[in-house]
Design a protein around this motif. Structure first.
Motif, PDB file in Angstrom:
ATOM      1  N   TYR A 120     -56.761  65.162  32.392  1.00 44.89           N
ATOM      2  CA  TYR A 120     -55.448  65.462  31.826  1.00 44.89           C
ATOM      3  C   TYR A 120     -54.378  64.767  32.651  1.00 44.89           C
ATOM      4  CZ  TYR A 120     -55.410  68.795  35.691  1.00 44.89           C
ATOM      5  OH  TYR A 120     -55.480  69.352  36.935  1.00 44.89           O
ATOM      6  N   ASN A 121     -53.161  64.725  32.132  1.00 43.41           N
ATOM      7  CA  ASN A 121     -52.017  64.278  32.924  1.00 43.41           C
ATOM      8  C   ASN A 121     -51.048  65.457  33.022  1.00 43.41           C
ATOM      9  OD1 ASN A 121     -50.386  64.302  30.549  1.00 43.41           O
ATOM     10  ND2 ASN A 121     -51.031  62.223  30.065  1.00 43.41           N
ATOM     11  N   GLU A 170     -48.378  66.202  31.549  1.00 44.88           N
ATOM     12  CA  GLU A 170     -47.892  66.703  30.268  1.00 44.88           C
ATOM     13  C   GLU A 170     -48.981  67.419  29.465  1.00 44.88           C
ATOM     14  OE1 GLU A 170     -47.377  63.302  31.156  1.00 44.88           O
ATOM     15  OE2 GLU A 170     -45.465  63.903  32.049  1.00 44.88           O
ATOM     16  N   THR A 171     -50.246  67.071  29.664  1.00 45.20           N
ATOM     17  CA  THR A 171     -51.313  67.622  28.822  1.00 45.20           C
ATOM     18  C   THR A 171     -52.169  68.681  29.516  1.00 45.20           C
ATOM     19  OG1 THR A 171     -52.858  65.855  29.448  1.00 45.20           O
ATOM     20  CG2 THR A 171     -51.486  65.483  27.482  1.00 45.20           C
ATOM     21  N   ARG A 172     -51.879  68.985  30.781  1.00 45.59           N
ATOM     22  CA  ARG A 172     -52.721  69.926  31.531  1.00 45.59           C
ATOM     23  C   ARG A 172     -52.863  71.277  30.833  1.00 45.59           C
ATOM     24  NH1 ARG A 172     -52.346  74.048  35.440  1.00 45.59           N
ATOM     25  NH2 ARG A 172     -54.171  74.065  36.809  1.00 45.59           N
ATOM     26  N   GLU A 228     -52.278  72.129  27.724  1.00 47.14           N
ATOM     27  CA  GLU A 228     -52.940  71.993  26.424  1.00 47.14           C
ATOM     28  C   GLU A 228     -54.450  71.833  26.587  1.00 47.14           C
ATOM     29  OE1 GLU A 228     -53.345  68.582  22.996  1.00 47.14           O
ATOM     30  OE2 GLU A 228     -51.466  68.693  24.103  1.00 47.14           O
ATOM     31  N   ILE A 229     -54.866  70.966  27.491  1.00 51.32           N
ATOM     32  CA  ILE A 229     -56.299  70.718  27.737  1.00 51.32           C
ATOM     33  C   ILE A 229     -56.973  71.993  28.247  1.00 51.32           C
ATOM     34  CG2 ILE A 229     -57.935  69.447  29.217  1.00 51.32           C
ATOM     35  CD1 ILE A 229     -56.778  67.569  27.194  1.00 51.32           C
TER      36      ILE A 229
END
Length: 163
Positions: free
Chosen positions: A94-95, A97-99, A101-102
């Motif tokens: 993940y990055n 921004e997506t942590r 959500e993932i």
């Protein structure tokens, strides 16, 4: 670490930006590992005059295979995220921004599974490698004791100086 492997629950570890030595070994005990795209892991115990001794050699080689385990453990190099992902050690990256959500998606997916069947699946997967794992742990303990007896870990060359 063995306790993590034997827990009936699915263990998920977020390695974040990375882990070294015993932190890296702890991550081996998880069923599923996720990490930041900048993640780097190192098993550089030898630079400290030690060897992995908490399932680091046995479980790690089962997870990533002998060739990757040899490359990662014997080179002393930091393992970049691409190698971690390609070897199967890390399930998903993940990055910033997506942590969330993932993580939420993964935990929701695990939660949607029937609990008894998920536990039985975990048990079945481990049972397939249990004999090999137990034998590897026996060897790992012997190697670890031998490494400690050399007392290289006491050498100023291997001791990290702190102020």
């Amino acid at each position: 670490l063995q306790a993590l492997l034997h827990l009936p629950q699915t263990v998920v570890i977020d390695i974040g930006h990375g882990a070294n030595n015993i932190g890296a070994e702890l991550s081996v005990g998880a069923d599923i590992r996720i990490a930041h795209k900048s993640c780097k892991v190192s098993f550089n115990h030898s630079k400290l005059g030690l060897v992995p001794s908490s399932c680091g050699m046995s479980a790690f080689s089962i997870i990533v295979g002998q060739a990757n385990a040899r490359n990662f453990l014997l080179s002393g190099k930091t393992i970049p995220f691409t190698h971690l992902l390609n070897s199967g050690f890390v399930f998903e990256l993940y990055n910033n921004e997506t942590r969330e959500e993932i993580t939420t998606s993964l935990l929701s997916s695990i939660n949607e599974q029937a609990p008894v069947q998920r536990i039985q699946t975990k048990f079945g997967i481990f049972e397939n490698i249990r004999e090999s794992f137990e034998y590897s742990m026996k060897i790992e303990k012997q190697v670890s004791r031998a490494a400690l007896m050399t007392e290289d870990w006491k050498s100023s060359k291997f001791v990290t100086k702190t102020k």
